[in-house]
Structures are given as C-alpha cells and as structure tokens.
Design a protein around this motif. Structure first.
Motif: not given
Length: 332
Positions: A8-26
C-alpha cells in the motif's frame, strides 16, 4: 500457503508520488516509470485535471482510450501502453480494480513486413560510420541486438573468449545468449579497455558507481563500483541518478545512435526507411538466407513464439529472386 500482503502506498503522499512509490516497490524500469506517469497525467488532464481518478471508472477510461484512437490517431501498441498504465493505477495504486470489460474504439493494427537491407546496403552503411556508433551498429546487425539491449550491455555480458554476448533482461525481462561477431572482437576489446581506464579514473575521483537493479544493489552494496558491472557504452559525463540522487556514470543516450544510423543511411544513398531496428531485422533475414535453422534463430532473437521469427521468411531475398513478374512472361 498465505498470500503476501499487497503493498500500500503512503496515503499522505500526493497521487503521482504514490504511483512512483508503487512502481519502485515492484522494481519497474525507470523508463517504464516515466512512461506510466506521463499516461496517467494525460488521463487526469483529459478529464479536466481536477477530478481524482478514484471518482472515475471504466466508462471514463474507455472515453480516454477512444479519444487516443479517433482523435490522436495513435498506434495500437501506444493505445495498449496507455491502457496498461491506467490499469496499473487502479489495480496497484488505488486498489480499485476496474469493473467490467473496457471496450474502447481500437486503433487499427497495421501489419507491415519488416524493412530489410541487402548485404551490400549494410556494407555501404558501415562504410560511412565511424567510432563508437559504428561499433554499436555492427553489434545490432552482427548479433541481432535490440537498441536498448546494446545500450545496456555490461562488461561482464561480453565473452570475448567464447564469442558470445549475454543479453540480460531483454524484452519481457528474458535473458538469452547470442553470437559475438568475430570481426569486431579486437575492436570491442580495445573499446572495453578504454572504458576500464575511464572507470578507474572515476574511482580515483571518488565516484565510479553505476546503476544496478534494486535487488542486486541491496544484496551486493559494493557491486556498483565493480568493473564488471560498468556499461560497455558509458556516457561521456557523469550525471545524477534520478532515484538515488547520487552522481554516477550512466550508459550512453540511445538518441545518439539513432541519429547516427539515420544520417549514415542518407550518406550511403539508401532510400529505405532505416533505423536501428532495421539492422536487427536484417540480421534475422540474412541468417535465414545463409541457411540457419529458424528455431536456432528464434533463440538468438529472443522470440517467445516461432511465428514472430517466421515474418522474416517473407522478405528473404532468395525466395523473391526465384519469381518472375507476369509482365516479364508477357514479353518473353
């Protein structure tokens, strides 16, 4: 066996930062990260730029993809890429898998035979190229490499003794082995020796790191400075890695080779539409013309299905040369 909890991405981040976080996790490639972010932003802007994607759904995705096909006139592969990015957004970032079947207006997929150079045209092309770009172009043709496979070659991937090139993480994330042309071995060895000297100079200045896949970087923290992991075709200058923020030496930009090949085709007077992939197509066709088994060629090319390799049988010179035009028969 218990299912692994979904990231689960960090909910406090902005949407596009969440997208980058998940992309990098995978562990998505940086190029894929950039492309997916661009498509997601285009999707949001298409719907006014103020509506959060979680308030949109499958019909809105259909409208966007249909717009790309009908108004944007994009290719089928481009439309599919946009769909993949948006599906990733809903499934992996928002945890809101799209319900129902998405059926947008489809871009027409045009199946064209590959453009192939004759062996004489390949010779003319190489005669007007020089330096590193000439060596890279020879590898595209001589080993059947894709553009980015050549660009991303590491020193350890080149086996000069056995005459092999190990392609790591090619299309579809697959590895394979292909041939190293004997004609370029000495030239490539000299080039690699220069790269090693450049790497040693970087180390002396306190740098010398190269980008590694995340899993390897964590498991072998010192590997990034090892000579064997350095790119065969490094950039002239060091740059800041966009993910780690550290100064590294990345590989050469692919645009330089693309421009060099097109310019060489013009200089050689070749009227066909020539790009880097044309050299890979020519490798496959000429190998078949020289009698190489199609299954062997399939392995060298890294094709999952032999049907992909079979497209080259339609442009083989010996098949076409045996034919006579009905016009020739008419006036014979």
């Amino acid at each position: 066996m218990e299912n692994k909890p979904k990231f689960r991405p960090n909910p406090s981040l902005k949407l596009m930062d969440q997208v980058r976080e998940v992309l990098r996790y995978h562990h998505y490639a940086y190029r894929t990260e950039t492309t997916y972010c661009q498509w997601i932003l285009r999707y949001i802007r298409f719907h006014g730029g103020k509506t959060h994607p979680k308030l949109l759904g499958a019909p809105d995705v259909e409208r966007f993809l249909s717009h790309l096909a009908t108004n944007g006139k994009v290719a089928a592969a481009t439309q599919r890429q946009a769909l993949n990015a948006i599906v990733f957004l809903y499934r992996d970032v928002l945890d809101l898998p799209l319900e129902g079947k998405i059926a947008p207006a489809r871009s027409k997929r045009q199946v064209r035979p590959p453009t192939v150079l004759t062996q004489e045209e390949v010779k003319r092309l190489f005669m007007v190229m020089d330096a590193t770009h000439a060596l890279m172009a020879k590898l595209l043709y001589g080993a059947g490499l894709r553009l980015m496979e050549c660009i991303r070659l590491r020193i350890q991937d080149v086996d000069l003794g056995q005459g092999k090139i190990f392609v790591r993480g090619g299309k579809g994330g697959k590895d394979r082995v292909t041939i190293l042309p004997g004609m370029v071995r000495e030239e490539l060895k000299t080039h690699i020796d220069r790269v090693i000297l450049l790497h040693h100079a970087d180390l002396e200045e306190g740098y010398g790191e190269v980008h590694l896949p995340d899993a390897l970087a964590r498991k072998y923290p010192r590997a990034a400075k090892e000579t064997r992991w350095q790119y065969v075709f490094p950039a002239k200058k060091r740059s800041i890695d966009p993910r780690s923020g550290r100064e590294m030496r990345h590989h050469i930009m692919e645009s330089g080779l693309q421009k060099a090949v097109k310019l060489a085709a013009d200089r050689a007077g070749i009227m066909k539409k020539v790009g880097c992939h044309t050299l890979r197509h020519s490798f496959a066709t000429h190998m078949l013309e020289n009698g190489v088994n199609i299954r062997v060629l399939q392995e060298l090319m890294g094709h999952a299905d032999v049907k992909t390799t079979e497209i080259y049988t339609h442009v083989m010179q010996r098949d076409i040369d045996a034919l006579r035009s009905p016009l020739d028969h008419l006036f014979a």
